[in-house]
Design a protein around this motif. Structure first.
Motif, mmCIF file in Angstrom:
data_model
loop_
_atom_site.group_PDB
_atom_site.id
_atom_site.type_symbol
_atom_site.label_atom_id
_atom_site.label_comp_id
_atom_site.label_asym_id
_atom_site.label_seq_id
_atom_site.Cartn_x
_atom_site.Cartn_y
_atom_site.Cartn_z
ATOM 1 N N VAL A 99 41.682 39.396 50.501
ATOM 2 C CA VAL A 99 42.457 40.392 49.761
ATOM 3 C C VAL A 99 43.900 40.380 50.245
ATOM 4 C CG1 VAL A 99 42.682 42.838 49.215
ATOM 5 C CG2 VAL A 99 40.406 41.817 49.388
ATOM 6 N N LEU A 100 44.821 40.190 49.305
ATOM 7 C CA LEU A 100 46.254 40.207 49.600
ATOM 8 C C LEU A 100 46.907 41.529 49.219
ATOM 9 C CD1 LEU A 100 47.136 36.637 48.276
ATOM 10 C CD2 LEU A 100 46.563 37.303 50.613
ATOM 11 N N GLY A 101 46.319 42.264 48.294
ATOM 12 C CA GLY A 101 46.857 43.550 47.856
ATOM 13 C C GLY A 101 45.812 44.288 47.039
ATOM 14 N N ARG A 102 45.927 45.643 47.038
ATOM 15 C CA ARG A 102 44.929 46.455 46.346
ATOM 16 C C ARG A 102 45.588 47.668 45.719
ATOM 17 N NH1 ARG A 102 42.691 48.414 50.337
ATOM 18 N NH2 ARG A 102 41.351 46.636 50.882
ATOM 19 N N ARG A 103 45.179 47.962 44.480
ATOM 20 C CA ARG A 103 45.611 49.166 43.792
ATOM 21 C C ARG A 103 44.413 49.809 43.120
ATOM 22 N NH1 ARG A 103 50.384 51.333 45.498
ATOM 23 N NH2 ARG A 103 51.822 49.634 45.969
ATOM 24 N N CYS A 104 44.399 51.159 43.096
ATOM 25 C CA CYS A 104 43.258 51.892 42.579
ATOM 26 C C CYS A 104 43.746 53.020 41.668
ATOM 27 C CB CYS A 104 42.433 52.460 43.736
ATOM 28 S SG CYS A 104 40.926 53.291 43.214
ATOM 29 N N PHE A 105 43.055 53.233 40.546
ATOM 30 C CA PHE A 105 43.404 54.311 39.625
ATOM 31 C C PHE A 105 42.128 54.785 38.927
ATOM 32 C CE2 PHE A 105 44.001 50.245 37.579
ATOM 33 C CZ PHE A 105 43.332 50.372 36.370
ATOM 34 N N GLU A 106 42.152 56.044 38.485
ATOM 35 C CA GLU A 106 41.002 56.627 37.801
ATOM 36 C C GLU A 106 41.051 56.282 36.317
ATOM 37 O OE1 GLU A 106 38.774 61.008 37.324
ATOM 38 O OE2 GLU A 106 40.587 60.768 38.556
ATOM 39 N N VAL A 107 39.889 56.234 35.698
ATOM 40 C CA VAL A 107 39.792 55.860 34.288
ATOM 41 C C VAL A 107 38.879 56.856 33.582
ATOM 42 C CG1 VAL A 107 39.108 54.084 32.631
ATOM 43 C CG2 VAL A 107 40.141 53.426 34.798
ATOM 44 N N ARG A 108 39.298 57.259 32.393
ATOM 45 C CA ARG A 108 38.471 58.082 31.504
ATOM 46 C C ARG A 108 38.453 57.432 30.131
ATOM 47 N NH1 ARG A 108 36.418 63.235 30.607
ATOM 48 N NH2 ARG A 108 36.538 63.962 28.454
#
Length: 381
Positions: free
Chosen positions: A256-265
């Protein structure tokens, strides 16, 4: 005597008590290969030089070439890694943002909260609202070129702690309607034939990968197209449980070089739901917490005056006879209120007269005959 017998007098042919053969016979029966044998000239294709010395380098090359197996260090086909196997992943995925040395970040297009939008992102809530099976463009930005063969991986996980161990899958209804090979995957990459769908053999979590493409000339970001193939309210699937999408930048080996997280509906009207949830979040931050269930309104208090009047008409009439004194300042106001009071008194007298007349009136027959009173007999009798 035994003490005077010398060691030389012992013969090797003497039978040993614990052996079937003599030591000499045992030694001669052992076939030992020579430690070093010099190959003859015919074996090494005449490697003799003009000075009568043997070319040992030529001998070694021929011996090694003829006796070396080229497949010695190759693995057995059963040991080789198979295609489609994802690198090992953790049981509980990490959902914290990690930009890394490449400053990995995401950017969403501004769509507003109109009812006609199919996908919109709330920066206030870090939440993506989208419709079922509709494309949601996501822009990927880095500050320098990732390694050759880098990939982007999208994985869906449940947000709440009590559901994080469950695997996010599509509901059975939408799976049966889809004929694709990867129909059980919730997240799908659109517009790319190089997308690959994986399922971890240990955790059974599903993910989709697409090769990272550098930005085109004149652009600073790369755009990928994601679509979510189930509603958040689908029974047997997410079942109204909030989910998170983890988008990672990885090397071909899975580092893993980078990570982004977001919620989804995933819903029918993304603009309306985004506006409603943003308003509720603002109210909670301002201290005006809105309850989900409305309390039932209290029952209306019965009018005690009407109850009293219906129960006792005589007491009401006695209260009407009470006289109250009202102090009025100014002659004009006094004359005006006096006229109002006189009119009300007149109405009371008229209403009383009408009630008395109704009680004593006797309805006449329509045919002109007189009604019999109590105790009277008709002429026919």
């Amino acid at each position: 005597m035994m003490e005077e017998q010398s060691f030389d007098s012992l013969q090797l042919s003497q039978n040993l008590p614990l052996s079937q053969d003599s030591f000499r016979e045992l030694w001669e029966s052992v076939v030992a290969a020579p430690m070093f044998t010099t190959p003859t000239a015919t074996e090494v294709n005449e490697p003799w030089r003009a000075d009568g010395q043997m070319d040992m380098q030529l001998i070694n090359e021929q011996v090694l070439t003829e006796g070396f197996d080229e497949n010695l260090f190759e693995l057995h086909p059963d040991v080789l890694p198979k295609d489609g196997v994802t690198p090992p992943s953790s049981t509980v995925p990490v959902t914290t943002d990690y930009p890394g040395e490449y400053a990995f970040q995401l950017r969403f297009q501004k769509s507003g909260t109109a009812k006609s939008v199919t996908s919109t992102f709330s920066e206030l809530l870090n939440k993506l609202y989208c419709q079922l099976a509709k494309t949601s463009p996501i822009e990927v930005l880095v500050n320098k070129e990732p390694p050759q063969g880098a990939i982007l991986r999208a994985t869906a996980v449940y947000k709440k702690t009590e559901h994080v161990a469950d695997v996010v899958r599509r509901c059975p209804h939408h799976q049966n309607e889809d004929a694709a090979e990867h129909r059980s995957h919730l997240i799908r990459v659109e517009g790319s034939q190089r997308a690959q769908y994986f399922e971890d053999v240990h955790t059974k979590r599903q993910s989709v990968t697409v090769p990272y493409e550098p930005p085109q000339l004149g652009s600073e970001m790369t755009t990928i197209l994601l679509s979510f193939m189930c509603n958040s309210s689908c029974m047997g699937g997410m079942n109204r449980r909030p989910i998170l999408t983890i988008l990672t930048l990885e090397t071909p080996e899975g580092l893993v070089l980078g990570r982004r997280c977001f919620e989804v509906r995933v819903c029918a009207c993304p603009g309306r739901d985004r506006k409603t949830e943003e308003e509720n979040s603002s109210k909670m931050q301002n201290g005006t917490k809105q309850t989900k269930k409305r309390k039932s309104a209290p029952a209306p208090v019965p009018d005690t005056t009407s109850v009293k009047k219906s129960k006792s008409q005589s007491s009401a009439e006695e209260e009407d006879k009470d006289v109250h004194v009202l102090h009025i300042r100014g002659s004009e106001r006094y004359e005006m209120l006096k006229k109002i009071n006189d009119g009300l008194e007149l109405l009371d007298r008229e209403s009383k007269k009408s009630k008395v007349s109704v009680k004593h009136e006797v309805p006449l027959p329509s045919s002109g005959k007189r009604l019999l009173q109590r105790g009277e007999r008709s002429d026919s009798d």
